[in-house]
Every structure is written in C-alpha cells, then in structure tokens.
Design a protein around this motif. Structure first.
Motif, PDB file in Angstrom:
ATOM      1  N   THR A  37       0.849  -1.188   0.000  1.00 15.28           N
ATOM      2  CA  THR A  37       0.000   0.000   0.000  1.00 15.28           C
ATOM      3  C   THR A  37       0.884   1.238   0.000  1.00 15.28           C
ATOM      4  O   THR A  37       1.748   1.399   0.869  1.00 15.28           O
ATOM      5  CB  THR A  37      -0.919   0.024   1.231  1.00 15.28           C
ATOM      6  OG1 THR A  37      -1.698  -1.175   1.269  1.00 15.28           O
ATOM      7  CG2 THR A  37      -1.859   1.232   1.183  1.00 15.28           C
ATOM      8  N   THR A  44      -4.417   6.540  -1.744  1.00 14.32           N
ATOM      9  CA  THR A  44      -3.687   5.285  -1.635  1.00 14.32           C
ATOM     10  C   THR A  44      -3.840   4.446  -2.896  1.00 14.32           C
ATOM     11  O   THR A  44      -4.826   4.551  -3.626  1.00 14.32           O
ATOM     12  CB  THR A  44      -4.168   4.444  -0.436  1.00 14.32           C
ATOM     13  OG1 THR A  44      -5.539   4.089  -0.641  1.00 14.32           O
ATOM     14  CG2 THR A  44      -4.030   5.212   0.860  1.00 14.32           C
ATOM     15  N   GLN A  46      -2.853   0.227  -4.150  1.00 13.26           N
ATOM     16  CA  GLN A  46      -2.398  -1.074  -3.668  1.00 13.26           C
ATOM     17  C   GLN A  46      -1.997  -1.986  -4.818  1.00 13.26           C
ATOM     18  O   GLN A  46      -2.539  -1.923  -5.920  1.00 13.26           O
ATOM     19  CB  GLN A  46      -3.488  -1.763  -2.851  1.00 13.26           C
ATOM     20  CG  GLN A  46      -3.755  -1.135  -1.498  1.00 13.26           C
ATOM     21  CD  GLN A  46      -4.704  -1.963  -0.669  1.00 13.26           C
ATOM     22  OE1 GLN A  46      -5.740  -2.419  -1.152  1.00 13.26           O
ATOM     23  NE2 GLN A  46      -4.358  -2.172   0.596  1.00 13.26           N
ATOM     24  N   ALA A  98       0.920  -1.015  -7.305  1.00 19.24           N
ATOM     25  CA  ALA A  98       0.521   0.017  -6.352  1.00 19.24           C
ATOM     26  C   ALA A  98       0.769   1.408  -6.921  1.00 19.24           C
ATOM     27  O   ALA A  98      -0.034   2.329  -6.720  1.00 19.24           O
ATOM     28  CB  ALA A  98       1.275  -0.173  -5.037  1.00 19.24           C
TER      29      ALA A  98
END
Length: 336
Positions: A37, A44, A46, A98
């Motif tokens: 993450t 954010t 991932q 990510a």
C-alpha cells in the motif's frame, strides 16, 4: 514524474484455496500474498503479489526485498525508477501495481487510460483444473457448465492421456488447453501428442524444462505451443520466436503491469500470440492483469476463483467471462 513523500505499508495476508491445487512438483492448499500500500497526499494505491514459486519467492521474501529499498521508495519514486530499483519478480510487481493504482487515483484516470488502451471489455477466460484422477477431473469439468474454456494441469505420471480424454468426454465442445509446468522432455511430449490431438487440445503450455527450449526445435506438433516458465520478461522473447507460438505473460514473473504491457506489444510485433495468466491471487492481483488481457489472444485469469474467499469489491465470472468492476483497484471513472 516521481512522487514526493510516499508512505509505504506492507502486509502479508493468507488465503485458503477451495480445494488443493496440484501441478508438477507442487500441491497448493493455501497462499500467502504480499499487499503493498502506497499513500501520497491522502490517496492510496495497492498492489498484490504471490511471487514466483519456482524462484523460491515467498510473501516474506518479497517483503524483505521491498524493505531493503524502503528509503528510496518513500523518498519519492515513479514506475520508470522502479524498473531499475528492483529486478523482475513479485516484489517489483506489488510495487509497480501500487504505483499504477496511486497514479490512477491521484489523476482521476483509469489505468486503461494511462496505458493508452480502449475501454476494457469482459474477457473469455480459462478455468484451470489441478491434476487429479481422470474421473475426478472429468467430474469437475462437468461441474463447470458455464465455462467456455478449460485448462488441465498435466504432471507426467503416465496418466495424462487418460486425464485429457476424460475431460474431453465430459466437455466435448469446450476450448481445451493443457499445461505441463515443465513435466516433459521431448520424447515424453512426442509420446503424448497423439492423445492430445485425438482430444482436440487447443494449446500445449510449457512441456519442457527451463533451459531445454531448444529440444522443441523441429517438433512436429500440430497444437500451438505456449511458453510460460521459459519467458519471464521481454529479454527472452526473441529467442522463443521459432520454438513457441505463444507466450504467457504473468505480472509476478515480469515484475508488474509496466513490463507486462511492454511484453504484450513486443510479443505481438514478433508475431507471437499473446496470453496473460496469473499466479493464484485475489481480485487485487487479477485487476491489473485484466488490463493486460485487453491485448491478449488467450486469457487465463481464474486466480480468485480458486480461493475460498476474496477481497471486496471483487471480479466476477459470468458465463465463462471475467468481469472487472471499475474502481476495484484503480480510479473508477473515465476522467477528463
């Protein structure tokens, strides 16, 4: 452009499989996955990776790889920097995916837009049956009436012809591929070919061991051959042109979506058919591979289907097709 002040979090999550999954030399009944993450400016992204089992990668070894370069990541990094920071493999895959997700959500543009692709469509995918007794595999094949494409794991134990015949009898009209995961030498491949032809097999994947690809040169094989373990990144593609008809691209092998897209374009330019696969993983692994699948002739993205559970939201399998809801992993909207 490199991001500034990235926060990195690494978690290992364990997932049981619905049933044990047997391939050449291995039986899997659960899987540990590394989730990476990245956070920047309150957004954010991932990425998830299983690693490459035949390179002895594990979720913990992937975590250790990433921890070793944590300062470089948190100082600010982009996808181009990452290609030099880490080698191909699961660690780079988790980080690369990510970064794609983070860039997508910060810029409010879907990953397919960032990749310059058309809006994604559902993908006809294979469903893979682990090696088992022929009657058991036939029963499982019959229990998947919506599947339009099946792939069978073969293990070189003398019963592979029976496995293929049993499944073909159970599903006479399905697209059928077989995957040996390096189980055969040339002689064993030649011995099995008549049974594969009789069963109308559509694809033979990775019959030979890594490093023995030249043994296939001149093989009289009417079934298209696909390389899996024999191709990791773009570096191997040209050497396989005269030996294989297709290449199976997996993000865990090549090190992420960035390299996977480049591989797909390069393979196509070399005249190879393009296939996308995945190690078993959740929908978080499947979603970026779904982007690559838009460029592929053959799709083998059934990883989440093998698990007893999944993340939410999740991909869906309808009438043999893989559907990936917008926003599962990247930005949901089309953006500007």
């Amino acid at each position: 452009m490199a991001l500034q002040s990235i926060t990195l979090q690494l978690d290992v999550r364990s997932w049981p499989l619905k049933i044990p999954f047997r391939i050449t030399g291995h039986v899997f009944d659960s899987l540990d996955l590394l989730v990476c993450t990245l956070s920047c400016d309150g957004v954010t992204g991932q990425g998830e990776a299983a690693g490459v089992y035949y390179h002895d990668e594990t979720a913990e070894s992937l975590r250790a790889q990433i921890e070793a370069v944590r300062p470089a990541i948190e100082a600010g990094i982009d996808r181009a920097d990452l290609q030099d920071l880490l080698p191909a493999g699961g660690a780079r895959n988790a980080l690369d995916c990510a970064l794609w997700a983070l860039e997508s959500r910060r810029g409010r543009r879907a990953a397919w837009q960032l990749a310059g692709l058309a809006p994604p469509q559902p993908l006809l995918t294979t469903f893979t049956l682990g090696a088992d007794l022929p009657a058991v595999m036939a029963e499982r094949a019959a229990g998947l009436p919506k599947a339009r494409a099946l792939k069978l794991k073969l293990i070189g134990d003398g019963h592979d012809a029976e496995r293929v015949a049993a499944v073909r009898h159970a599903r006479p009209h399905v697209w059928l591929g077989v995957d040996a995961n390096q189980a055969f030498d040339r002689a064993a491949t030649e011995a099995l070919l008549p049974a594969l032809v009789e069963a109308r097999v559509d694809l033979l994947e990775q019959p030979c061991r890594i490093g023995e690809e030249e043994s296939l040169r001149g093989l009289d094989c009417p079934i298209p051959l696909a390389a899996d373990e024999s191709v990791q990144t773009r570096r191997e593609l040209e050497s396989l042109v005269d030996l294989f008809d297709a290449v199976n691209i997996k993000l865990d092998k090549c090190g992420g979506l960035t390299e996977a897209l480049a591989m797909a374009h390069r393979a196509r330019a070399l005249g190879l058919r393009v296939m996308v696969g995945n190690m078993i993983g959740t929908s978080l692994s499947c979603a970026p591979a779904f982007v690559v699948g838009q460029l592929c002739d053959i799709v083998d993205l059934d990883g989440p289907w093998h698990l007893a559970g999944d993340v939410a939201p999740a991909v869906d399998y309808l009438d043999g097709y893989l559907h990936c809801p917008a926003g599962l992993w990247d930005h949901a909207g089309a953006g500007p």
